[in-house]
Design a protein around this motif. Structure first.
Motif, PDB file in Angstrom:
ATOM      1  N   UNK A  42       0.824  -1.211   0.000  1.00  0.00           N
ATOM      2  CA  UNK A  42       0.000   0.000   0.000  1.00  0.00           C
ATOM      3  C   UNK A  42       0.856   1.257   0.000  1.00  0.00           C
ATOM      4  N   UNK A  43       0.323   2.267  -0.688  1.00  0.00           N
ATOM      5  CA  UNK A  43       1.004   3.552  -0.813  1.00  0.00           C
ATOM      6  C   UNK A  43       0.113   4.653  -0.245  1.00  0.00           C
ATOM      7  N   UNK A  44       0.693   5.776   0.116  1.00  0.00           N
ATOM      8  CA  UNK A  44      -0.145   6.891   0.596  1.00  0.00           C
ATOM      9  C   UNK A  44      -1.221   7.293  -0.410  1.00  0.00           C
ATOM     10  N   UNK A  45      -0.919   7.162  -1.705  1.00  0.00           N
ATOM     11  CA  UNK A  45      -1.907   7.514  -2.732  1.00  0.00           C
ATOM     12  C   UNK A  45      -3.119   6.588  -2.732  1.00  0.00           C
ATOM     13  N   UNK A  46      -3.023   5.452  -2.038  1.00  0.00           N
ATOM     14  CA  UNK A  46      -4.165   4.539  -1.938  1.00  0.00           C
ATOM     15  C   UNK A  46      -5.165   4.994  -0.873  1.00  0.00           C
ATOM     16  N   UNK A  47      -4.825   6.024  -0.126  1.00  0.00           N
ATOM     17  CA  UNK A  47      -5.725   6.527   0.897  1.00  0.00           C
ATOM     18  C   UNK A  47      -7.026   7.014   0.264  1.00  0.00           C
ATOM     19  N   UNK A  48      -8.137   6.467   0.739  1.00  0.00           N
ATOM     20  CA  UNK A  48      -9.442   6.797   0.159  1.00  0.00           C
ATOM     21  C   UNK A  48     -10.529   6.064   0.929  1.00  0.00           C
ATOM     22  N   UNK A  49     -11.766   6.445   0.636  1.00  0.00           N
ATOM     23  CA  UNK A  49     -12.903   5.632   1.060  1.00  0.00           C
ATOM     24  C   UNK A  49     -13.147   4.613  -0.052  1.00  0.00           C
ATOM     25  N   UNK A  50     -13.207   3.364   0.319  1.00  0.00           N
ATOM     26  CA  UNK A  50     -13.399   2.280  -0.640  1.00  0.00           C
ATOM     27  C   UNK A  50     -14.851   1.814  -0.576  1.00  0.00           C
ATOM     28  N   UNK A  51     -15.459   1.745  -1.746  1.00  0.00           N
ATOM     29  CA  UNK A  51     -16.873   1.380  -1.857  1.00  0.00           C
ATOM     30  C   UNK A  51     -17.024   0.069  -2.613  1.00  0.00           C
ATOM     31  N   UNK A  52     -17.914  -0.760  -2.116  1.00  0.00           N
ATOM     32  CA  UNK A  52     -18.303  -1.971  -2.820  1.00  0.00           C
ATOM     33  C   UNK A  52     -19.475  -1.645  -3.743  1.00  0.00           C
ATOM     34  N   UNK A  53     -19.453  -2.231  -4.917  1.00  0.00           N
ATOM     35  CA  UNK A  53     -20.497  -1.991  -5.908  1.00  0.00           C
ATOM     36  C   UNK A  53     -20.907  -3.317  -6.539  1.00  0.00           C
ATOM     37  N   UNK A  54     -22.189  -3.420  -6.844  1.00  0.00           N
ATOM     38  CA  UNK A  54     -22.704  -4.594  -7.542  1.00  0.00           C
ATOM     39  C   UNK A  54     -23.633  -4.134  -8.655  1.00  0.00           C
ATOM     40  N   UNK A  55     -23.612  -4.850  -9.756  1.00  0.00           N
ATOM     41  CA  UNK A  55     -24.437  -4.491 -10.905  1.00  0.00           C
ATOM     42  C   UNK A  55     -25.248  -5.701 -11.351  1.00  0.00           C
ATOM     43  N   UNK A  56     -26.532  -5.451 -11.559  1.00  0.00           N
ATOM     44  CA  UNK A  56     -27.413  -6.522 -12.027  1.00  0.00           C
ATOM     45  C   UNK A  56     -28.403  -5.920 -13.007  1.00  0.00           C
ATOM     46  N   UNK A  57     -28.354  -6.364 -14.204  1.00  0.00           N
ATOM     47  CA  UNK A  57     -29.247  -5.932 -15.299  1.00  0.00           C
ATOM     48  C   UNK A  57     -29.307  -4.407 -15.390  1.00  0.00           C
ATOM     49  N   UNK A  58     -28.133  -3.800 -15.336  1.00  0.00           N
ATOM     50  CA  UNK A  58     -28.026  -2.367 -15.514  1.00  0.00           C
ATOM     51  C   UNK A  58     -28.278  -1.527 -14.278  1.00  0.00           C
TER      52      UNK A  58
END
Length: 115
Positions: free
Chosen positions: A85-101
């Motif tokens: 990991x690098x300092x530039x990886x600092x962020x809020x990480x979000x999970x996303x799912x896609x189903x039929x658009x």
């Protein structure tokens, strides 16, 4: 209603590792794809990694070779293993799912990379 709950964020030193988890309230095999996005302070949300229902994966150039996305269908959970990991990886990480658009999002988990 689909719910995605992220966990595993925290403070880590540069060069360290974290594993993020995204637990879904429904069977993840029903999604066409699932992914991880991140948004750093003052930045737009960007794709980090994605995995399709067929198991294909794709990564942002900035994380290739360091991050790995995987899933456990039995646990209805998607993971993001983050190494070097690098300092530039600092962020809020979000999970996303896609189903039929239609897209579904978690509320995010904060990752801070700092010494």
């Amino acid at each position: 209603q689909v719910q995605l709950v992220e966990s595993g964020g925290g403070l880590v030193q540069p060069g360290g590792s974290l594993r993020l988890s995204c637990a879904a309230s429904t069977i993840i095999f029903s999604f066409d794809s699932m992914g991880w996005y991140r948004q750093g302070l003052g930045n737009q949300r960007e794709l980090v990694a994605i995995i399709t229902s067929g198991g294909s994966t794709n990564y942002a150039d900035s994380v290739k070779g360091r991050f790995t996305i995987s899933r456990d269908n039995a646990k209805n959970t998607v993971y993001l293993q983050m190494n070097s990991l690098k300092p530039d990886d600092t962020a809020v990480y979000y999970c996303q799912a896609e189903r039929r658009g239609r897209n579904y999002w978690g509320k995010g988990t904060l990752v801070t990379v700092s010494s």
